[in-house]
Design a protein around this motif. Structure first.
Motif, PDB file in Angstrom:
ATOM      1  N   ALA A   9      -8.825   5.468   3.741  1.00  0.00           N
ATOM      2  CA  ALA A   9      -7.464   4.989   3.506  1.00  0.00           C
ATOM      3  C   ALA A   9      -6.811   5.776   2.381  1.00  0.00           C
ATOM      4  O   ALA A   9      -7.401   5.957   1.318  1.00  0.00           O
ATOM      5  N   GLY A  10      -5.590   6.268   2.636  1.00  0.00           N
ATOM      6  CA  GLY A  10      -4.875   7.041   1.636  1.00  0.00           C
ATOM      7  C   GLY A  10      -5.067   8.531   1.746  1.00  0.00           C
ATOM      8  O   GLY A  10      -4.460   9.283   0.979  1.00  0.00           O
ATOM      9  N   ALA A  11      -5.890   8.990   2.682  1.00  0.00           N
ATOM     10  CA  ALA A  11      -6.100  10.422   2.918  1.00  0.00           C
ATOM     11  C   ALA A  11      -5.455  10.787   4.252  1.00  0.00           C
ATOM     12  O   ALA A  11      -5.803  10.214   5.292  1.00  0.00           O
ATOM     13  N   GLU A  37       8.015   8.223   7.187  1.00  0.00           N
ATOM     14  CA  GLU A  37       7.717   7.527   8.439  1.00  0.00           C
ATOM     15  C   GLU A  37       6.229   7.184   8.531  1.00  0.00           C
ATOM     16  O   GLU A  37       5.854   6.107   8.996  1.00  0.00           O
ATOM     17  N   ALA A  38       5.376   8.089   8.073  1.00  0.00           N
ATOM     18  CA  ALA A  38       3.928   7.872   8.170  1.00  0.00           C
ATOM     19  C   ALA A  38       3.429   6.878   7.131  1.00  0.00           C
ATOM     20  O   ALA A  38       2.631   5.993   7.442  1.00  0.00           O
ATOM     21  N   LEU A  39       3.892   6.995   5.889  1.00  0.00           N
ATOM     22  CA  LEU A  39       3.314   6.208   4.801  1.00  0.00           C
ATOM     23  C   LEU A  39       4.177   5.026   4.359  1.00  0.00           C
ATOM     24  O   LEU A  39       3.684   4.133   3.669  1.00  0.00           O
ATOM     25  N   GLY A  40       5.455   5.046   4.709  1.00  0.00           N
ATOM     26  CA  GLY A  40       6.302   3.908   4.382  1.00  0.00           C
ATOM     27  C   GLY A  40       7.003   4.001   3.044  1.00  0.00           C
ATOM     28  O   GLY A  40       7.665   3.053   2.627  1.00  0.00           O
ATOM     29  N   PHE A  41       6.881   5.126   2.361  1.00  0.00           N
ATOM     30  CA  PHE A  41       7.572   5.321   1.083  1.00  0.00           C
ATOM     31  C   PHE A  41       7.816   6.815   0.891  1.00  0.00           C
ATOM     32  O   PHE A  41       7.226   7.652   1.577  1.00  0.00           O
ATOM     33  N   HIS A 193      -1.436  -0.830  -6.551  1.00  0.00           N
ATOM     34  CA  HIS A 193      -0.487   0.258  -6.749  1.00  0.00           C
ATOM     35  C   HIS A 193       0.133   0.677  -5.415  1.00  0.00           C
ATOM     36  O   HIS A 193       1.349   0.915  -5.327  1.00  0.00           O
ATOM     37  N   TYR A 194      -0.668   0.764  -4.355  1.00  0.00           N
ATOM     38  CA  TYR A 194      -0.139   1.149  -3.047  1.00  0.00           C
ATOM     39  C   TYR A 194       0.898   0.129  -2.558  1.00  0.00           C
ATOM     40  O   TYR A 194       1.916   0.506  -1.960  1.00  0.00           O
ATOM     41  N   ALA A 195       0.635  -1.140  -2.789  1.00  0.00           N
ATOM     42  CA  ALA A 195       1.591  -2.187  -2.397  1.00  0.00           C
ATOM     43  C   ALA A 195       2.900  -2.031  -3.146  1.00  0.00           C
ATOM     44  O   ALA A 195       3.994  -2.237  -2.574  1.00  0.00           O
ATOM     45  N   ALA A 196       2.817  -1.644  -4.414  1.00  0.00           N
ATOM     46  CA  ALA A 196       4.035  -1.446  -5.200  1.00  0.00           C
ATOM     47  C   ALA A 196       4.851  -0.267  -4.644  1.00  0.00           C
ATOM     48  O   ALA A 196       6.087  -0.327  -4.621  1.00  0.00           O
TER      49      ALA A 196
END
Length: 200
Positions: A9-11, A37-41, A193-196
């Motif tokens: 996750a995250g790679a 589009e891929a990561l949402g931010f 942090h990812y949620a933020a």
């Protein structure tokens, strides 16, 4: 641009279209819209770095304290490298695992390395250039590393290439030693942090 999340996750890998012609070729290794589009931010770029490495040079495995951490978007505009991403987030379901991606000038393939993941590469050719888009500025107090030659990680550095390491990387602790010293990021801090990032 094709975006694929890897087994950690995250790679991610991002592979742009390459347009060759009689003059050479053109590509856009980073594109904001496909990334979002891929990561949402959106990727925040606070600093760009570039390294030039001789064949056999290993840089890594590097990471930063979370928070704030440092995400990296990495590609190779000259030469070729074998890029390695290691999950060093304590409590992660894939802790200790790694993924490997070939980066080279011909494909313009890139990797995204989220905050809390370890990152490194080995240069496969002389004068290989690696460019990094970094989400936070360099902060020497928060910069850390684990040994790229840690037997427990068993990273697949190519046979027949004599590894060349900086003194700092050669003296980096093993993953187990870094964990015992409380130097590794935690899965809970990273996921917070990812949620933020997604809520921005």
């Amino acid at each position: 641009m094709k975006a694929v999340e890897l087994g950690i996750a995250g790679a991610w890998t991002f592979e742009p279209a390459v347009f060759p012609d009689s003059r050479g070729a053109f590509a856009a290794p980073f594109q904001g819209a496909p990334f979002r589009e891929a990561l949402g931010f959106d990727l925040t770029v606070a600093q760009t770095n570039q390294s030039i490495s001789a064949r056999g040079v290993i840089r890594g495995i590097h990471y930063s304290d979370v928070p704030p951490g440092q995400a990296k978007y990495v590609y190779c505009p000259r030469g070729g490298v074998l890029d390695v991403i290691v999950d060093i987030r304590v409590g992660s379901p894939t802790f200790g695992e790694h993924v490997v991606v070939a980066l080279d000038a011909a494909s313009c393939r890139a990797v995204y390395v989220a905050e809390g993941l370890g990152h490194g590469f080995v240069a496969l050719e002389d004068d290989s250039v690696v460019s990094y888009l970094c989400s936070t500025p360099y902060n020497p107090v928060a910069e850390r590393g684990v040994s790229p030659l840690d037997p427990a990680l068993a990273l697949p550095w190519p046979a027949g290439i004599e590894p060349i390491l900086s003194e700092k990387d050669a003296q980096a602790p093993t993953l187990a030693a870094a964990g015992a010293a409380g130097l590794l990021p935690t899965w809970s801090d990273c996921t917070e942090h990812y949620a933020a990032l997604l809520s921005r």
